[in-house]
Design an enzyme around this catalytic site. Structure first.
Site, PDB file in Angstrom:
ATOM      1  N   SER A   1      43.074  38.899  37.002  1.00 44.71           N
ATOM      2  CA  SER A   1      44.102  38.533  36.065  1.00 44.71           C
ATOM      3  C   SER A   1      44.698  36.948  36.486  1.00 44.71           C
ATOM      4  CB  SER A   1      45.358  39.523  36.036  1.00 44.71           C
ATOM      5  OG  SER A   1      45.994  39.615  37.211  1.00 44.71           O
TER       6      SER A   1
ATOM      7  N   HIS B   1      49.244  40.955  33.640  1.00 44.47           N
ATOM      8  CA  HIS B   1      48.366  41.504  34.981  1.00 44.47           C
ATOM      9  C   HIS B   1      48.110  42.774  34.692  1.00 44.47           C
ATOM     10  CE1 HIS B   1      47.854  42.169  39.179  1.00 44.47           C
ATOM     11  NE2 HIS B   1      48.634  43.311  39.203  1.00 44.47           N
TER      12      HIS B   1
ATOM     13  N   GLU C   1      44.030  45.762  44.149  1.00 44.54           N
ATOM     14  CA  GLU C   1      44.482  44.344  43.650  1.00 44.54           C
ATOM     15  C   GLU C   1      43.505  43.039  44.024  1.00 44.54           C
ATOM     16  OE1 GLU C   1      46.884  43.698  41.990  1.00 44.54           O
ATOM     17  OE2 GLU C   1      48.453  45.186  42.138  1.00 44.54           O
TER      18      GLU C   1
ATOM     19  N   HIS D   1      44.556  45.475  35.415  1.00 46.24           N
ATOM     20  CA  HIS D   1      44.191  47.126  35.976  1.00 46.24           C
ATOM     21  C   HIS D   1      43.634  47.818  34.803  1.00 46.24           C
ATOM     22  CE1 HIS D   1      45.827  46.048  39.932  1.00 46.24           C
ATOM     23  NE2 HIS D   1      47.112  45.646  39.277  1.00 46.24           N
TER      24      HIS D   1
END
Ligand code: FE2
Length: 262
Positions: A185, A121, A166, A126
């Site tokens: 993700s 993730h 997010e 990110h």
């Protein structure tokens, strides 16, 4: 504080983390699958970051490899952390241009559904956008504000983070795309977020801060930026004034059912 079944792996004296083969296999499964799903769905700035990072497919990357690319592009780096960190540490890291990465990967059994942020993730979700100056600037500003904020203010800031970094969407000349790492993700949410099922609202930071969320469901609502540069502009607005306004106005009613009692 929440508990976790996962334990972050420790590096040896040279800083190298030796993951077992089964964990490299999980990385391989996740990245192979997700690179296909994000085609035509991830925004160009994210794809540019993917190209720069040149993530390995057959093994979990070492943090140094990520750092070389981030340092050269925006001056960011990743910081190795245990599975869960306190808010204070989180903001301290972002304020010093370090993105926390817990060095564990989900098990084969939790391939599709994981509440705790693992290395897939953090790195796949990110790090690509941390090569983008606008996104990097916003994340840095966010960290500095969070560090100085009170506990109550941080709750509102956390919602802004959730609805942008997010779970943010973005309009582009090619159509609506994803930039949020929580979406990118997750194969399921990557497809779902751009479908007709959830609500899409034009990005408004005040509204984002007033919108409650649950971390364990597909999001019922996403905020859509007109362009990624909007985050850079936001970083130069008075975000804390917006936090205070949101605190006065209060939360919107949730668009999801309450979490069932455990
Ligand atoms: Fe995240």
């Amino acid at each position: 504080m929440k508990t976790t079944q996962y334990v972050a792996r420790q590096p040896d004296e040279k800083g190298f983390i030796d993951y077992p083969e089964s964990e490299h296999q999980v990385w391989n499964t996740l990245i192979t699958r997700q690179l296909k799903v994000i085609e035509g769905r991830a925004c160009q700035e994210y794809l540019d970051g993917i190209e720069q990072l040149r993530l390995p497919h057959e093994r979990i990357p070492q943090l140094d490899e990520i750092n070389r690319v981030l340092q050269a592009s925006t001056g960011w780096r990743v910081a190795r952390v245990p599975a869960l960190i306190p808010f204070q540490t989180f903001f301290e890291l972002l304020a010093s241009q370090q993105f926390p990465v817990a060095t564990f990967i989900r098990t084969q059994e939790e391939l599709d559904y994981l509440q705790e942020p693992d290395i897939f993730h953090e790195i796949f979700g990110h790090c690509p956008l941390l090569t983008n100056p606008w996104f990097a600037e916003f994340t840095h500003t966010y960290g500095k504000l969070g560090l100085a904020a009170s506990k109550e203010e941080r709750v509102y800031l956390a919602r802004l983070y959730w609805m942008t970094i997010e779970f943010g969407l973005l309009d582009t000349p090619q159509g609506r795309r994803i930039y949020g790492g929580g979406i990118l993700s997750s194969p399921k949410e990557t497809v779902y977020s751009l479908s007709d099922a959830p609500e899409h609202l034009p990005f408004d930071p005040l509204e984002a801060m007033r919108t409650p969320y649950r971390i364990d469901i597909l999001q019922p609502v996403y905020f859509v930026l007109p362009e990624l540069k909007r985050l850079f502009e936001l970083a130069h607005q008075d975000i804390m004034a917006l936090v205070h306004r949101a605190m006065q106005l209060g939360l919107h009613a949730p668009k999801f059912p309450p979490k069932a009692a455990a």
